[in-house]
Write a protein that holds these residues in place. Structure first.
Motif, PDB file in Angstrom:
ATOM      1  N   VAL B 154      52.054 -10.975  13.955  1.00  0.00           N
ATOM      2  CA  VAL B 154      50.153 -10.771  13.931  1.00  0.00           C
ATOM      3  C   VAL B 154      49.817 -11.567  14.683  1.00  0.00           C
ATOM      4  CG1 VAL B 154      48.746  -9.978  12.135  1.00  0.00           C
ATOM      5  CG2 VAL B 154      50.487  -9.235  11.738  1.00  0.00           C
ATOM      6  N   PRO B 155      48.641 -11.467  14.816  1.00  0.00           N
ATOM      7  CA  PRO B 155      47.971  -9.985  15.566  1.00  0.00           C
ATOM      8  C   PRO B 155      48.626  -8.995  16.208  1.00  0.00           C
ATOM      9  CG  PRO B 155      46.577 -11.854  16.056  1.00  0.00           C
ATOM     10  CD  PRO B 155      48.088 -12.732  15.721  1.00  0.00           C
ATOM     11  N   LEU B 156      49.290  -9.174  17.171  1.00  0.00           N
ATOM     12  CA  LEU B 156      49.963  -8.396  18.860  1.00  0.00           C
ATOM     13  C   LEU B 156      50.379  -7.893  17.473  1.00  0.00           C
ATOM     14  CD1 LEU B 156      50.784  -7.596  21.273  1.00  0.00           C
ATOM     15  CD2 LEU B 156      52.853  -9.094  20.818  1.00  0.00           C
ATOM     16  N   ARG B 160      44.711  -3.259  16.232  1.00  0.00           N
ATOM     17  CA  ARG B 160      44.151  -3.498  17.428  1.00  0.00           C
ATOM     18  C   ARG B 160      44.384  -3.913  18.706  1.00  0.00           C
ATOM     19  NH1 ARG B 160      40.203  -9.381  17.810  1.00  0.00           N
ATOM     20  NH2 ARG B 160      39.745  -9.069  20.421  1.00  0.00           N
ATOM     21  N   PHE B 161      45.436  -4.196  18.182  1.00  0.00           N
ATOM     22  CA  PHE B 161      46.858  -4.786  20.016  1.00  0.00           C
ATOM     23  C   PHE B 161      48.155  -3.726  20.058  1.00  0.00           C
ATOM     24  CE2 PHE B 161      44.439  -8.433  21.059  1.00  0.00           C
ATOM     25  CZ  PHE B 161      43.681  -9.187  19.729  1.00  0.00           C
ATOM     26  N   VAL B 246      41.908 -12.980  10.231  1.00  0.00           N
ATOM     27  CA  VAL B 246      40.833 -14.026   9.794  1.00  0.00           C
ATOM     28  C   VAL B 246      39.957 -14.213  10.036  1.00  0.00           C
ATOM     29  CG1 VAL B 246      41.020 -16.433  11.267  1.00  0.00           C
ATOM     30  CG2 VAL B 246      42.478 -15.052  11.379  1.00  0.00           C
ATOM     31  N   PRO B 252      46.634 -15.156   9.953  1.00  0.00           N
ATOM     32  CA  PRO B 252      48.298 -14.864  10.479  1.00  0.00           C
ATOM     33  C   PRO B 252      49.498 -15.153  10.347  1.00  0.00           C
ATOM     34  CG  PRO B 252      46.616 -14.775  11.950  1.00  0.00           C
ATOM     35  CD  PRO B 252      46.664 -15.262  11.326  1.00  0.00           C
ATOM     36  N   ALA B 317      56.390 -24.846  15.307  1.00  0.00           N
ATOM     37  CA  ALA B 317      55.249 -25.495  16.627  1.00  0.00           C
ATOM     38  C   ALA B 317      54.020 -25.013  15.910  1.00  0.00           C
ATOM     39  CB  ALA B 317      55.788 -24.601  17.852  1.00  0.00           C
ATOM     40  N   THR B 318      53.820 -23.718  14.791  1.00  0.00           N
ATOM     41  CA  THR B 318      53.073 -23.449  14.151  1.00  0.00           C
ATOM     42  C   THR B 318      51.533 -24.784  13.977  1.00  0.00           C
ATOM     43  OG1 THR B 318      53.168 -23.248  12.450  1.00  0.00           O
ATOM     44  CG2 THR B 318      53.699 -21.559  13.709  1.00  0.00           C
TER      45      THR B 318
ATOM     46  N   GLN D 119      44.438 -13.057  26.919  1.00  0.00           N
ATOM     47  CA  GLN D 119      45.611 -11.891  27.091  1.00  0.00           C
ATOM     48  C   GLN D 119      45.763 -11.857  28.198  1.00  0.00           C
ATOM     49  OE1 GLN D 119      45.376  -8.605  24.092  1.00  0.00           O
ATOM     50  NE2 GLN D 119      47.903  -9.089  23.633  1.00  0.00           N
ATOM     51  N   ALA D 152      41.818 -16.199  22.367  1.00  0.00           N
ATOM     52  CA  ALA D 152      40.897 -15.910  21.573  1.00  0.00           C
ATOM     53  C   ALA D 152      41.288 -13.760  21.353  1.00  0.00           C
ATOM     54  CB  ALA D 152      40.303 -15.312  23.445  1.00  0.00           C
ATOM     55  N   ASP D 153      42.483 -13.927  20.791  1.00  0.00           N
ATOM     56  CA  ASP D 153      42.967 -12.255  20.775  1.00  0.00           C
ATOM     57  C   ASP D 153      44.096 -12.953  19.938  1.00  0.00           C
ATOM     58  OD1 ASP D 153      44.793 -13.396  23.191  1.00  0.00           O
ATOM     59  OD2 ASP D 153      43.527 -12.324  24.239  1.00  0.00           O
ATOM     60  N   VAL D 154      45.926 -12.133  20.635  1.00  0.00           N
ATOM     61  CA  VAL D 154      47.237 -12.692  19.828  1.00  0.00           C
ATOM     62  C   VAL D 154      47.492 -13.861  20.257  1.00  0.00           C
ATOM     63  CG1 VAL D 154      47.319 -10.350  20.312  1.00  0.00           C
ATOM     64  CG2 VAL D 154      48.323 -11.984  22.166  1.00  0.00           C
ATOM     65  N   ILE D 155      49.103 -13.961  19.325  1.00  0.00           N
ATOM     66  CA  ILE D 155      48.997 -16.206  19.225  1.00  0.00           C
ATOM     67  C   ILE D 155      49.898 -15.981  20.686  1.00  0.00           C
ATOM     68  CG2 ILE D 155      50.990 -17.442  18.486  1.00  0.00           C
ATOM     69  CD1 ILE D 155      50.560 -15.614  15.589  1.00  0.00           C
ATOM     70  N   ASP D 168      51.159 -24.328  19.224  1.00  0.00           N
ATOM     71  CA  ASP D 168      50.790 -22.064  18.970  1.00  0.00           C
ATOM     72  C   ASP D 168      49.429 -22.360  18.838  1.00  0.00           C
ATOM     73  OD1 ASP D 168      53.572 -21.948  19.217  1.00  0.00           O
ATOM     74  OD2 ASP D 168      53.968 -20.903  17.193  1.00  0.00           O
ATOM     75  N   ILE D 170      46.548 -19.563  17.500  1.00  0.00           N
ATOM     76  CA  ILE D 170      46.587 -18.696  16.574  1.00  0.00           C
ATOM     77  C   ILE D 170      45.225 -18.793  15.622  1.00  0.00           C
ATOM     78  CG2 ILE D 170      47.345 -18.501  14.303  1.00  0.00           C
ATOM     79  CD1 ILE D 170      49.549 -20.720  14.517  1.00  0.00           C
ATOM     80  N   PRO D 171      44.814 -17.458  15.511  1.00  0.00           N
ATOM     81  CA  PRO D 171      43.817 -17.066  15.256  1.00  0.00           C
ATOM     82  C   PRO D 171      42.914 -17.739  14.013  1.00  0.00           C
ATOM     83  CG  PRO D 171      44.806 -15.848  15.947  1.00  0.00           C
ATOM     84  CD  PRO D 171      45.874 -16.848  16.138  1.00  0.00           C
ATOM     85  N   GLY D 172      42.327 -18.428  13.843  1.00  0.00           N
ATOM     86  CA  GLY D 172      41.631 -19.257  13.401  1.00  0.00           C
ATOM     87  C   GLY D 172      41.722 -20.279  12.970  1.00  0.00           C
ATOM     88  N   ARG D 173      42.833 -20.860  13.726  1.00  0.00           N
ATOM     89  CA  ARG D 173      43.523 -22.201  13.392  1.00  0.00           C
ATOM     90  C   ARG D 173      43.017 -23.167  14.963  1.00  0.00           C
ATOM     91  NH1 ARG D 173      47.053 -23.333   9.377  1.00  0.00           N
ATOM     92  NH2 ARG D 173      47.324 -21.447   8.542  1.00  0.00           N
ATOM     93  N   ASN D 175      45.011 -25.991  17.069  1.00  0.00           N
ATOM     94  CA  ASN D 175      46.338 -27.158  16.694  1.00  0.00           C
ATOM     95  C   ASN D 175      45.181 -27.552  17.956  1.00  0.00           C
ATOM     96  OD1 ASN D 175      46.918 -25.757  15.257  1.00  0.00           O
ATOM     97  ND2 ASN D 175      48.234 -24.213  16.011  1.00  0.00           N
ATOM     98  N   CYS D 195      53.617 -12.594  23.958  1.00  0.00           N
ATOM     99  CA  CYS D 195      52.243 -12.388  23.503  1.00  0.00           C
ATOM    100  C   CYS D 195      51.499 -10.941  24.009  1.00  0.00           C
ATOM    101  CB  CYS D 195      50.812 -12.470  23.939  1.00  0.00           C
ATOM    102  SG  CYS D 195      51.134 -13.190  25.686  1.00  0.00           S
TER     103      CYS D 195
END
Lengths: 125, 635, 190, 323
Positions: B154-156, B160-161, B246, B252, B317-318, D119, D152-155, D168, D170-173, D175, D195
């Protein structure tokens, strides 16, 4: 008080010898991981939890429980090889050998985890 | 030790057993069967069919990646193929083959039982598996297969995606597959706990059963996190819930955590039955018991247990805190020890035995080579900084193909050869068998070794094409050539088995002198497996000639022949003392019906027909009440 | 009534239910861990505009559910020892209490849905999903009780003996899970 | 194993290889790799040796008790004692390297660059200035730079193998990693978290310049676009507005402020187009405007084949003029 005379105690020792160390590591992982996840997360940062102190408490407890498991496995193994426990089909000796291996591996794992967590700087991403 | 012509009293008993356990002929027989051997053959055929589909997807991907900037397949199709390749190979090929086919066929035979503990639930597991496979493959046929990778981040994968139905096919198909696997795991746990032959205490249980036991524990505790994750995803996609959004407090990374809590035990679920097969083949061909039997038994359980504490090594790696990651780096390193114990046990059994390098043992030697090489690259991935460099590159693709293909499928291929005489009653062609080993061994190396290099040179995973001039061209071309070479080798292997099934020399009950109980039955074994429930005094019961001769004597006196219906013995879980005589349910149409109802119900949820889906659930409940309408014949 | 001695090990059905209980406990553990995970990733919990749940009703109901499995325990012990005690009555009593419990919970659930939506926030999502999963398990349990009652007419065959013990085990699990779920749901209210 | 070394050696020079590190963290990871590789090969050799020994001794039968004792010794030694020791050494090495590749301490860097994944391209911003560019990150040599990675969109995943580990987005984070590059040069990176359709064509370049040259580039990049003198470029600017390009793209100093596509204010001075997919030449830009799906299937940019060729040529000269 050799385990042979009190079967209920012998069973308890066998269970502790087999499951003591693994459950100690599981607790260290779940509580320790949960603590770092909570304390370093957006909500937890406000509570400034002393992570290292809590982690060392968990580490100490887990290590003693696991070492106890290993010790009881050794005692069980020595008792069964001495013939102090009646073991017609060799099942107790089998479980004692397993308890030794399990105890040793999880003591090592708890040591690795504990030293690693305490060496690294708190919440450094 | 062959089964000589039995005396008259015994012959009468065997006839009665054959009449009681006779199966209905033809298609209805297959649709209503609850015999673990026939269900295993259904699993075998279906998983090999899905293997062909997965293999075709792989060859299509390799053709597209043969040279830089190629346009054989566009990204849309490539992403669907790469996702379907992952999902097919893991969920519809390697686990159904190792647990459904090998596990189902061998566990009752190895523990001296007449069937699994819950025969009808066993059939249900197969039909749910088939239903989930067909459901997911309908998406490929409709051209809207899932395209966000087998771990579907997610979010892919959110609405939405990924607006299409592809991800819904993935989520609901895998929930259905999860139910099937959980039922199978519960079935194995109870069978291994309760249905072992009298005298088979824990230290006398074959090591293959320890591997299946470990796999079943992993399945029982690993599938619910995946099911919960997929339910969260479907609630987000279909009903607008906010688990992973989020902006509304979701995260995610929650998907990644829950997926990999399932994901890593899953890959041990894939490889553990293969360990079991290796520990079955090696003693037979080295003519000695497995060295350090207790350590190998506990090693398999430890791999499963520690496997639940390593999942964050997929997420190094996150940007998680170092103190969080170190828990999992430590566990990922220590899990090497149980594997190390087994590797040295296998090698020492061969060194101190008198190994005869026939096809099955050759595949196991190949397995050890790949498992050690793949295991070592696995250790490098447990080293956090290096994993943060190579995660999501072809180095990881090379690692897991070495460990899944090399370390899980090689023993399965060896197992196909090893138990081929037992299942078909005929011998395979030995020389052709050894040729297929060398073809597949070479093909595997040629296909997957270069991926280590392209990964180290920075080639990311899941790219439908790549630019030239980065040093990746040679490796990708070699991999493509290797892939087709490997496919050729597998075709030869399949041909060898198919031809031998009809024209092979007849094989006696124990052509290789195996030690476990399945070799005490005829080839192929009768529907009731054992005419007399065997008494066991060691882990290699078939090598105890005195006990087996004792069985023949007890056939005369009728002791433990159990011929009043579908009966088998139950014994105490730890020490294997005879406890009671069980009455087993016989074949029934309900598993097949419930399989269809459940699959259709899932399909209706997929297409938002919630009302009809509710009707399907009610129908399923009705079928369940009829499940044992006629209770198994009470004594 | 079978004349063979009472077997030492529990029936296969009971072990099968134990495996199901293990899987379902992993499911509940995942849901509770998700609640905790989302709680720690969001400073404002519950989000502004949603008051924490009231304590009394859920707590009382959870204790009632635990009490409801007592009659089942009695029936299970009777079945296990093939004793002469009643079986239908305790199962029926348990069914009634559990059905009433379920009715109350569904009412509370609908009432909550009126106050805030599941799709409004992660809090709403996990709150309603967690409760829905537990209520579903209670619903299945009530159906199991009903099915068991239809099978208990006539004498206690081996099959029915296993069924009583298995259903009792299922309810021990669901009532304990009820306590855990209620405790988690009420975290914001402490 | 010779082939392993052979292949890796040829690969050393390649532009995106892990085994040709330039910065301190990348070097430490490289050392960690070669240490593990050496240890791994030794262990692999030992197991192969055992297998060969098994083949050589296949005829000889040994007495069962001695065989079991020898087996136990090797299994416990090789399977438990040795791994615990070796893994402890490796674990210590890992713990030592981890801080070096962690996010930079607050205040330890003298420049911050915000990279946001979209994307299928990279938006690059320099906080404190108006400079916004895409897919090409200019950095001063020898300066610790904090890369702030968001999406701005996916990871997505920001990764320049020769400079540091991947991180990575990541939305909302938020790094971040540190890039302290001593050597001037161009270093290729690529998105390494799946992605979607354009994942394969989402590369970027880190262009490390001497500090003075970087300073000049940054000041120029912060300037708004010069309005074209006349002729084809001016016609191109009108075309840019009328053909709805401005709904997706931003050109600072002009009314165009679309946020879907990359910022084109200084596209003329960029080396490549469409996230390193094609070189930045008038011919390629013309091809790209005519049919972007041909180069990057799944890209959000529609094709403008319907525009007359003269309009497209005017657009190209206008965009190439935006130095």
């Amino acid at each position: 008080m050799t385990p042979a005379r009190t079967p209920r105690l012998a069973l308890a020792i066998q269970v502790y010898a087999l499951l003591g160390a693994p459950l100690a590591w599981t607790t260290q992982l779940v509580v320790g991981f949960g603590l770092t996840e909570a304390a370093c997360g957006p909500a937890g940062r406000m509570w400034n939890i002393a992570i290292d102190t809590w982690e060392s408490v968990i580490f100490g407890l887990a290590l003693t429980v696991a070492a106890g498991g290993l010790a009881s496995a050794t005692a069980l193994h020595r008792a069964v090889t001495r013939g102090a426990i009646d073991d017609p089909n060799g099942r107790v000796r089998f479980l004692a050998t397993i308890g030794l291996a399990v105890g040793a591996i999880f003591v090592a794992l708890i040591l690795y985890t504990g030293t690693g967590v305490l060496t690294l700087e708190e919440c450094r991403r | 030790m062959a089964v000589e012509s039995p005396a008259p009293a015994a012959a009468a008993r065997i006839d009665r057993l054959e009449r009681i356990w006779a199966e209905r002929p033809g298609l209805t027989g297959w649709l209503t069967t609850t015999d673990h051997k026939r269900i295993a053959l259904l699993y075998l055929a279906t998983s090999l069919a899905f293997f062909a589909a997965g293999g075709a997807e792989a060859l299509a991907m390799r053709t597209q990646l043969a040279q830089p900037n190629e346009r054989v397949i566009g990204p849309a199709t490539y992403d669907q193929l790469m996702t379907m390749h992952g999902v097919t190979m893991i969920f519809f090929f390697v686990i159904p083959l190792s647990i459904g086919a090998f596990g189902n066929y061998l566990v009752p035979l190895m523990i001296g039982a007449r069937d699994m503990a819950f025969p009808r639930m066993n059939a249900l597991s197969y039909w749910l598996f088939l239903g989930s496979g067909l459901l997911v493959y309908t998406s490929l046929l409709l051209g809207m297969a899932p395209d966000a990778g087998w771990f579907d981040y997610v979010p892919l994968a959110s609405r939405r995606f990924s607006p299409g139905l592809g991800i819904d096919f993935y989520a609901l198909g895998l929930i259905l597959n999860g139910v099937s696997s959980s039922a199978a795991a519960a079935n194995f746990l109870v069978t291994i706990a309760k249905l072992r032959a009298p005298g088979m205490s824990l230290n006398r249980m074959p090591l293959f059963c320890y591997a299946i036991l470990a796999t079943s524990f992993s399945l029982i505790f690993a599938l619910p996190p995946l099911t919960a994750d997929l339910v969260f995803l479907e609630l987000d996609r279909k009903l607008g819930f906010k688990f992973f959004d989020v902006a509304h407090g979701g995260d995610p990374l929650l998907w990644q955590h829950l997926f990999w809590i399932f994901g890593h035990p899953e890959v041990y679920i894939i490889v553990l039955p293969a360990f079991g097969i290796a520990t079955s083949i090696i003693p037979t061909f080295t003519r000695r018991m497995m060295a350090a039997f207790p350590l190998v038994a506990v090693a398999e359980l430890l791999v499963a247990f520690i496997g639940f504490g390593v999942w964050v090594h997929h997420m190094f790696a996150t940007g998680l805190p170092a103190t969080t990651m170190v828990f999992f780096a430590a566990a990922s390193l220590i899990i090497v020890i149980p594997s190390g114990i087994q590797i040295f046990a296998w090698c020492m059994t061969m060194v101190t035995g008198r190994p005869e390098f026939k096809t099955p043992l050759l595949f196991i030697v190949g397995f050890i080579v790949f498992f050690v090489f793949g295991g070592l690259s696995g250790i490098t991935l447990a080293a956090v900084p290096f994993d943060q460099q190579v995660t999501d590159t072809y180095y990881v693709v090379a690692h897991f193909h070495y460990v899944i293909w090399g370390a899980a499928v090689f023993p399965l291929l060896g197992g196909l050869y090893y138990w081929f005489p037992k299942v078909t009653g005929r011998m395979y062609y030995e020389r052709v068998g050894q040729l297929t080993f060398w073809l597949v061994f070479a093909g595997t190396n040629l296909t997957f070794f270069p991926m280590h290099i392209s990964g180290m040179l920075g080639m990311p995973r899941r790219v439908w094409t790549y630019p030239g001039g980065l040093g990746w061209n040679v490796e990708n071309l070699l991999s493509t050539i290797g892939a087709f070479f490997l496919a050729g080798g597998l075709v030869v292997l399949l041909a060898n088995l198919v031809v031998s099934a009809y024209r092979g020399a007849p094989a006696g009950p124990n052509p290789f002198g195996g030690g476990t109980l399945e070799w005490a039955t005829s080839s192929p074994p009768p529907a009731y497996n054992f005419d007399v429930i065997p008494q066991v005094t060691s882990a290699y019961a078939c090598w105890d000639d005195a006990d087996r001769a004792d069985d023949r004597r007890r056939l005369e006196t009728g002791e433990l022949v159990l011929e009043e219906g579908h009966e088998t013995t139950a014994s105490t879980p730890v020490d294997g003392h005879l406890d009671e005589i069980l009455h087993m349910p016989s074949e029934s149409p309900w598993p097949f019906v419930l399989g269809i109802v459940a699959t259709l119900g899932t399909a209706f949820v997929l297409t938002d027909h919630y009302l009809i889906a509710a009707v399907a659930v009610a129908l399923a409940a009705a079928v369940l009440t009829l499940w044992h309408a006629k209770e198994p014949a009470a004594a | 009534m079978t004349t063979a001695p009472v077997p030492r090990a529990r029936p296969n059905g009971w072990y099968g239910m134990l495996a199901l209980v293990a899987a379902e406990s992993a499911l509940f553990a995942t849901l509770l861990a998700t609640y905790a995970y989302l709680r720690f990733s969001d400073p404002r919990w519950p989000p502004p505009g949603i008051e924490p749940p009231s304590i009394t009703a859920p707590l009382v109901l959870a204790l009632v559910l635990v009490a409801a499995s007592a009659p089942l325990a009695i029936a299970s012990r009777t079945a296990r020892r093939r004793g002469a005690g009643p079986l239908v009555a305790p199962v029926a009593l348990a069914l009634v209490i559990q059905a009433v419990y379920l009715a109350f919970q569904v009412h509370l659930y609908a009432d909550d849905l009126g106050r805030f939506s599941a799709g409004g926030s992660a809090y709403g999502s996990i709150y309603f999903t967690l409760l829905a999963v537990h209520h579903a398990h209670v619903g299945v349990g009530v159906l199991l009780d009903g099915w068991l009652l239809t099978r208990l007419r006539g004498d206690l065959t081996e099959y029915r003996r296993g069924a009583v013990m298995a259903v009792a085990l299922y309810w021990y699990f669901v009532s304990l899970a009820g306590l855990a779920v209620t405790a988690t749901i009420l975290i914001p209210a402490w | 194993m010779a082939c392993v070394l052979g292949m890796l050696a040829t690969g050393c020079g390649s532009d995106q290889s892990i085994t040709s590190p330039v910065t301190e963290p990348a070097r430490e990871i490289d050392t960690l790799w070669w240490a593990m590789f050496a240890g791994g090969m030794v262990i692999f050799g030992i197991v192969l040796g055992l297998l060969v020994l098994a083949y050589v001794r296949r005829r000889r039968s040994s007495d069962p008790d001695r065989a079991e004792r020898v087996s136990y010794a090797v299994i416990l030694g090789g399977g438990m004692v040795a791994p615990v020791v070796l893994l402890a050494v490796l674990f210590a090495f890992v713990i030592r390297v981890m801080p070096a590749v962690s996010a930079p301490e607050p205040g330890s860097t003298s420049l911050t660059v915000e990279v946001t994944g979209h994307q299928w391209y990279w938006e690059v911003r320099y906080p404190g200035t108006d400079a916004v560019t895409a897919n090409e990150i200019h950095l001063p040599a020898g300066t610790p730079v904090r890369i702030v990675a968001r999406t701005a969109d996916v990871i997505h995943s920001f990764w320049v193998p020769r400079l540091n580990r991947k991180i990575d987005m990541i939305p909302g984070r938020t790094n971040s990693i540190e890039l302290d590059v001593p050597k001037v040069g161009t270093y290729r990176g690529q998105c390494s978290e799946f992605c979607g359709l354009g994942h394969a064509e989402m590369a970027f370049e880190v262009i490390v310049q001497p500090p003075a040259a970087f300073r000049r580039w940054l000041d120029h990049e912060a300037q708004p676009a010069e309005t074209p003198a006349g002729g084809a470029a001016a016609a191109g600017q009108e075309e840019f507005q009328s053909a709805s390009c401005e709904d997706c793209h931003t050109i600072r100093g002009t009314p165009a402020d679309g946020k879907v596509g990359p910022d084109l204010t200084h596209i003329g001075s960029r080396r490549t187009l469409a996230a390193l997919t094609i070189p930045n030449t008038p011919g390629d830009l013309y091809q790209w405007i005519t049919n972007p799906q041909g180069w990057k299937p799944g890209s959000r940019m529609p094709g403008f084949a319907s525009l007359p060729a003269s309009a497209r040529r005017a657009l190209v000269s206008y965009l190439e003029g935006l130095r």
